[in-house]
Design a protein around this motif. Structure first.
Motif, PDB file in Angstrom:
ATOM      1  N   LYS A  72       7.638 -12.346  -4.561  1.00  0.00           N
ATOM      2  CA  LYS A  72       6.900 -12.663  -5.794  1.00  0.00           C
ATOM      3  C   LYS A  72       7.852 -12.737  -6.991  1.00  0.00           C
ATOM      4  O   LYS A  72       7.725 -13.623  -7.843  1.00  0.00           O
ATOM      5  N   TRP A 110       9.772 -15.882  -7.929  1.00  0.00           N
ATOM      6  CA  TRP A 110       9.174 -16.959  -8.710  1.00  0.00           C
ATOM      7  C   TRP A 110      10.097 -17.325  -9.866  1.00  0.00           C
ATOM      8  O   TRP A 110      10.103 -18.459 -10.330  1.00  0.00           O
ATOM      9  N   MET A 151       2.915 -13.811   0.539  1.00  0.00           N
ATOM     10  CA  MET A 151       2.567 -14.195  -0.825  1.00  0.00           C
ATOM     11  C   MET A 151       1.062 -14.312  -1.033  1.00  0.00           C
ATOM     12  O   MET A 151       0.550 -14.052  -2.125  1.00  0.00           O
ATOM     13  N   LYS A 171       2.509 -15.508 -11.078  1.00  0.00           N
ATOM     14  CA  LYS A 171       3.733 -16.257 -11.376  1.00  0.00           C
ATOM     15  C   LYS A 171       3.953 -16.350 -12.878  1.00  0.00           C
ATOM     16  O   LYS A 171       5.088 -16.195 -13.362  1.00  0.00           O
TER      17      LYS A 171
END
Length: 285
Positions: free
Chosen positions: A167, A170, A197, A207
């Motif tokens: 994550k 990102w 994810m 994000k």
């Protein structure tokens, strides 16, 4: 009734591991999370408890004992909380997941070094390094579960360790244009990555949040340190990240100022109040 207490940074991947464990157990209220603002000096009382160390998260047990290092805390909570354990019960399988977890440190480090790089000429080298580590993960998964989705039949301890890092990366997608190539060298790890994810237990961050808060990392300033010419860290709690504009993607061009990042109001206040004060910003992990 006393609870375990975790001192943490909400957006920290090493803290999210613990949140994932609690979500999987349905025990989100079993641990009290206390937020630490890394843009400010540490609370002396917390430093007393940690004997001067500043890395986060830190667990304070119900009895007042201090446990450090996120993987140690994760394994400890996995053992003491109610419910089925994340770790594999069969010794050989636990050894396999432990071998995969041992790959997380170099993988995470490579991604953070990549996003903090300020030399455009070195970008390709950092990209190649991270791709080589993805290929290594792909090989490991192919060896131990070539046709599966997770390392074993379901989301487990290894996934709880790697999902928060995926994550955080990102920021590489946004600031470096990073993406995994198509091909057999990456197919298995891409499948695993996607499953981690999208798992419902890993949705503590978005994000947009990662991209906004980690902007200063993309400019080479980590852990709440200030970028030259700025008065507020992108990790500041106020204004809330939801109200801020998206940062510019071009990290190698002109850096955004406090106003560009939606931090101008609090920046003006802090600049007036602390114009001659410099903070030493600790690490987290």
């Amino acid at each position: 009734m006393n609870k375990h207490i975790v001192y943490h940074i909400p957006v920290c991947p090493f803290s999210q591991r613990l949140e994932i464990l609690l979500a999987l157990r349905g025990l989100q209220d079993a641990v009290e999370f206390r937020v630490v603002d890394i843009t400010k000096p540490r609370d002396p009382e917390l430093l007393r408890k940690t004997r001067g160390t500043t890395a986060l998260p830190v667990l304070e047990t119900e009895e007042g004992h201090i446990i450090k290092e996120s993987l140690v805390i994760l394994r400890y909570l996995d053992e003491v909380l109610e419910g089925p354990r994340l770790r594999r019960a069969e010794p050989r399988e636990h050894a396999i997941e432990s071998m995969l977890i041992a790959k997380e440190g170099p993988f995470t480090m490579a991604g953070y070094i990549y996003v903090m790089n300020q030399d455009r000429a070195q970008k390709e080298a950092h990209n190649d390094k991270l791709l080589s580590l993805y290929r290594d993960l792909n090989d490991f998964l192919m060896e131990h579960n070539p046709d599966g989705t997770f390392l074993f039949e379901k989301f487990g301890l290894a996934e709880a360790v790697f999902a928060p890092v995926f994550k955080r990366f990102w920021f590489l997608d946004y600031y470096e244009g990073f993406e995994l190539p198509v091909g057999p060298e990456y197919a298995r790890v891409k499948n695993w990555h996607a499953a981690c994810m999208t798992h419902q237990a890993t949705d503590q961050v978005s994000k947009e949040e990662i991209v906004k808060l980690y902007y200063d990392y993309a400019l080479g300033a980590g852990n709440g340190a200030l970028v030259e010419g700025r008065s507020v860290s992108s990790f500041a709690f106020q204004p809330e990240w939801q109200s801020r504009p998206m940062p510019p993607r071009d990290k190698y061009g002109t850096s955004a100022n406090d106003a560009d990042l939606g931090l101008v109001e609090i920046g003006a206040i802090l600049a007036d109040a602390n114009s001659d004060q410099t903070y030493a910003h600790p690490t987290s992990g």
